[in-house]
Design a protein around this motif. Structure first.
Motif, short mmCIF file in Angstrom:
data_model
loop_
_atom_site.label_atom_id
_atom_site.label_comp_id
_atom_site.label_asym_id
_atom_site.label_seq_id
_atom_site.Cartn_x
_atom_site.Cartn_y
_atom_site.Cartn_z
N MET A 1 0.85 -1.19 0.00
CA MET A 1 0.00 0.00 0.00
C MET A 1 0.89 1.25 0.00
SD MET A 1 -3.24 1.04 0.09
CE MET A 1 -4.13 -0.34 0.79
N LEU A 2 0.62 2.15 -0.97
CA LEU A 2 1.40 3.37 -1.05
C LEU A 2 1.00 4.33 0.06
CD1 LEU A 2 1.30 4.05 -4.90
CD2 LEU A 2 3.21 3.16 -3.58
N SER A 3 1.97 5.07 0.58
CA SER A 3 1.69 6.09 1.58
C SER A 3 1.10 7.32 0.89
CB SER A 3 2.97 6.47 2.32
OG SER A 3 3.85 7.16 1.45
N ALA A 4 0.53 8.22 1.71
CA ALA A 4 -0.04 9.46 1.16
C ALA A 4 1.03 10.28 0.45
CB ALA A 4 -0.68 10.26 2.28
N LEU A 5 2.24 10.31 1.03
CA LEU A 5 3.33 11.08 0.41
C LEU A 5 3.72 10.49 -0.93
CD1 LEU A 5 5.32 13.41 0.70
CD2 LEU A 5 6.89 11.85 1.89
N GLU A 6 3.74 9.16 -1.01
CA GLU A 6 4.10 8.51 -2.27
C GLU A 6 3.05 8.75 -3.35
OE1 GLU A 6 6.68 4.65 -0.71
OE2 GLU A 6 4.49 4.60 -0.62
N THR A 7 1.78 8.70 -2.98
CA THR A 7 0.73 8.95 -3.98
C THR A 7 0.76 10.39 -4.46
OG1 THR A 7 -0.88 9.37 -2.21
CG2 THR A 7 -0.78 7.14 -3.11
N LEU A 8 1.05 11.33 -3.55
CA LEU A 8 1.18 12.73 -3.95
C LEU A 8 2.37 12.92 -4.89
CD1 LEU A 8 0.39 14.68 -0.65
CD2 LEU A 8 -1.00 14.61 -2.73
N ALA A 9 3.47 12.23 -4.61
CA ALA A 9 4.65 12.33 -5.46
C ALA A 9 4.36 11.78 -6.86
CB ALA A 9 5.82 11.58 -4.83
N ILE A 10 3.65 10.67 -6.92
CA ILE A 10 3.29 10.09 -8.22
C ILE A 10 2.37 11.03 -8.98
CG2 ILE A 10 2.02 8.22 -9.35
CD1 ILE A 10 3.03 6.38 -7.09
N ALA A 11 1.38 11.60 -8.26
CA ALA A 11 0.46 12.55 -8.91
C ALA A 11 1.22 13.76 -9.42
CB ALA A 11 -0.62 12.98 -7.92
N ALA A 12 2.19 14.24 -8.66
CA ALA A 12 2.98 15.40 -9.09
C ALA A 12 3.71 15.11 -10.39
CB ALA A 12 3.97 15.80 -7.99
N VAL A 13 4.31 13.94 -10.49
CA VAL A 13 5.05 13.57 -11.70
C VAL A 13 4.09 13.44 -12.89
CG1 VAL A 13 6.40 11.75 -12.80
CG2 VAL A 13 6.92 12.43 -10.45
N VAL A 14 2.96 12.77 -12.66
CA VAL A 14 1.99 12.56 -13.75
C VAL A 14 1.46 13.89 -14.28
CG1 VAL A 14 -0.31 11.67 -14.29
CG2 VAL A 14 1.32 10.25 -13.01
N PHE A 15 1.05 14.78 -13.38
CA PHE A 15 0.45 16.03 -13.83
C PHE A 15 1.49 17.01 -14.37
CE2 PHE A 15 -3.08 14.50 -11.17
CZ PHE A 15 -4.09 14.59 -12.11
N ALA A 16 2.72 16.94 -13.87
CA ALA A 16 3.79 17.75 -14.46
C ALA A 16 4.06 17.30 -15.90
CB ALA A 16 5.06 17.64 -13.62
N ALA A 17 4.06 15.99 -16.11
CA ALA A 17 4.28 15.47 -17.46
C ALA A 17 3.13 15.86 -18.39
CB ALA A 17 4.44 13.95 -17.41
N LEU A 18 1.89 15.78 -17.88
CA LEU A 18 0.73 16.18 -18.69
C LEU A 18 0.81 17.65 -19.06
CD1 LEU A 18 -2.37 14.42 -17.08
CD2 LEU A 18 -1.53 14.15 -19.42
N ALA A 19 1.13 18.49 -18.08
CA ALA A 19 1.21 19.93 -18.33
C ALA A 19 2.29 20.24 -19.37
CB ALA A 19 1.49 20.68 -17.03
N PHE A 20 3.43 19.57 -19.26
CA PHE A 20 4.51 19.82 -20.23
C PHE A 20 4.12 19.34 -21.62
CE2 PHE A 20 8.55 19.03 -22.39
CZ PHE A 20 9.21 20.23 -22.14
N ALA A 21 3.42 18.20 -21.69
CA ALA A 21 2.98 17.67 -22.99
C ALA A 21 1.99 18.60 -23.66
CB ALA A 21 2.36 16.28 -22.80
N VAL A 22 1.14 19.26 -22.85
CA VAL A 22 0.10 20.13 -23.41
C VAL A 22 0.61 21.54 -23.65
CG1 VAL A 22 -2.14 21.20 -22.93
CG2 VAL A 22 -1.77 18.80 -22.38
N LYS A 23 1.40 22.10 -22.72
CA LYS A 23 1.79 23.51 -22.79
C LYS A 23 3.27 23.72 -23.07
CE LYS A 23 0.25 24.71 -18.73
NZ LYS A 23 -0.11 25.60 -17.61
N GLY A 24 4.05 22.66 -23.10
CA GLY A 24 5.47 22.81 -23.37
C GLY A 24 6.19 23.56 -22.27
N ARG A 25 7.15 24.41 -22.65
CA ARG A 25 7.98 25.10 -21.66
C ARG A 25 7.19 26.13 -20.86
NH1 ARG A 25 13.79 26.57 -24.18
NH2 ARG A 25 14.12 26.99 -21.96
N ARG A 26 6.05 26.52 -21.39
CA ARG A 26 5.20 27.44 -20.63
C ARG A 26 4.77 26.82 -19.30
NH1 ARG A 26 -1.05 28.83 -22.13
NH2 ARG A 26 -1.60 29.75 -20.12
#
Length: 269
Positions: A1-26
Motif C-alpha cells: 500500500m502506497l503512503s499518502a506522500l508517495e501517492t502525492l509524489a506520483i500525482a505530481a510527476v503525472v500532472f507535471a508530465a501532462l502539463a509539459f505535454a500540453v503547454k510545453g515550456r510554458r
C-alpha cells in the motif's frame, strides 16, 4: 500500500508530465508562478494528512454506526449484492457525485462559504489545489460517504467512491485546457471546473459536480463556453499563509455575530 506522500509524489510527476505535454515550456513558467501558493497547499495538505483526515474518518465511522444502530440504513443490501463489482462501483460513484453536487452547492451558500472560500482562494489553479481545503469544509465532504452508507452501499464501494472522486478531483483541478469534447456531455473536464474557480464571472456560480457533468446539465448549473482564461480566486482577504487560511472563516463568523457587520461581510446567496 502506497503512503499518502508517495501517492502525492506520483500525482505530481503525472500532472507535471501532462502539463509539459500540453503547454510545453510554458508549463515550467506557470509552475514557478504558482510556487508560493503551492507551498501553502503543501502545508495544508500535511496538516490534513496528519490530523484532519483521521478525525474525519472517525466522524464518518461514528455517524454511519449511529445511523445503522438507529435503523436509519435502508434495507437495500440485497439490491447491492445482486450487482457485479463494476456496476456496484459505478453506482456508488454516481450516487456519491449526486450527493456531492448538492453538498457543494450548499457550501456556496453564505454561512458555509467562508470555509469553502479557502479552496477557491488559489489564484494559480493546479492539481494540488484540491488539497487546499479547510477542516470544516473537509468535514462537510464526509456527508457523501455517510449518505452512501445510509443507502446500504457496501463498505468497499464507499471507499471506492472516495478513491475515484478524489483522484478525479486532481484531474479537474489540473492546469489543462481540456473540455473533453463529446465526452463532456457526461464527464466533468478541467476547463469546466476552472470556470467554477473563476472570479467575478458568470461561470463561477456553476459546475458543482466532481465527476459527472450530467448533474450540472440537469439542474441548470452547467457552464462551459470553452477553455477558461479568466482570473481565478476570491476577493476576500484570507490573511497570510496557511494560518490565515485556517483562521479566515472563524474571523468572518465571529464578525457576523454583529448584525451591523453581517451584511457587509457575508456574501449574498
Amino acid at each position: 500500500m502506497l503512503s499518502a506522500l508517495e501517492t502525492l509524489a506520483i500525482a505530481a510527476v503525472v500532472f507535471a508530465a501532462l502539463a509539459f505535454a500540453v503547454k510545453g515550456r510554458r508549463s515550467l513558467a506557470d509552475a514557478k508562478a504558482a510556487a508560493g501558493e503551492t507551498r501553502v497547499n503543501a502545508v495544508i495538505s500535511f496538516v490534513d494528512q496528519l490530523v484532519v483526515s483521521p478525525l474525519v474518518a472517525i466522524v464518518i465511522a461514528w455517524l454511519t454506526t449511529a445511523a445503522r444502530d438507529r435503523g436509519m440504513v435502508l434495507p437495500t443490501a440485497p439490491l447491492w449484492s445482486s450487482l457485479p463489482p463494476v456496476p456496484t462501483l459505478l453506482a456508488a460513484v454516481f450516487l456519491g457525485d449526486f450527493v456531492g453536487y448538492w453538498r457543494h452547492r450548499a457550501q456556496h451558500l453564505k454561512w458555509l462559504w467562508p470555509a469553502h472560500a479557502i479552496h477557491h482562494s488559489d489564484t494559480r489553479l493546479t492539481w494540488f489545489s484540491l488539497e487546499r481545503m479547510h477542516p470544516v469544509d473537509r468535514l462537510g465532504s464526509a456527508l457523501d460517504t455517510v449518505v452512501l452508507a445510509a443507502l446500504g452501499a457496501p463498505f468497499w464501494a464507499q471507499a471506492g467512491n472516495v478513491f475515484v472522486r478524489h483522484y478525479y478531483g486532481y484531474l479537474i483541478h489540473a492546469d489543462l485546457p481540456w473540455t473533453f469534447g463529446k465526452a463532456g456531455w457526461i464527464l466533468n473536464a478541467p476547463a469546466m471546473h476552472r470556470w467554477h474557480h473563476a472570479r467575478d464571472v458568470q461561470g463561477s456560480g456553476s459546475n458543482f459536480a466532481t465527476v459527472f457533468s450530467v448533474f450540472d446539465r440537469a439542474f441548470g448549473t452547467f457552464y462551459l463556453p470553452g477553455p477558461c482564461e479568466a482570473p481565478l480566486g476570491v476577493r476576500e482577504d484570507m490573511g497570510r499563509g496557511a494560518l490565515g487560511q485556517y483562521l479566515h472563516p472563524f474571523r468572518v463568523w465571529l464578525a457576523a455575530l454583529s448584525p451591523a457587520r453581517r451584511k457587509a461581510i457575508l456574501p449574498a446567496e
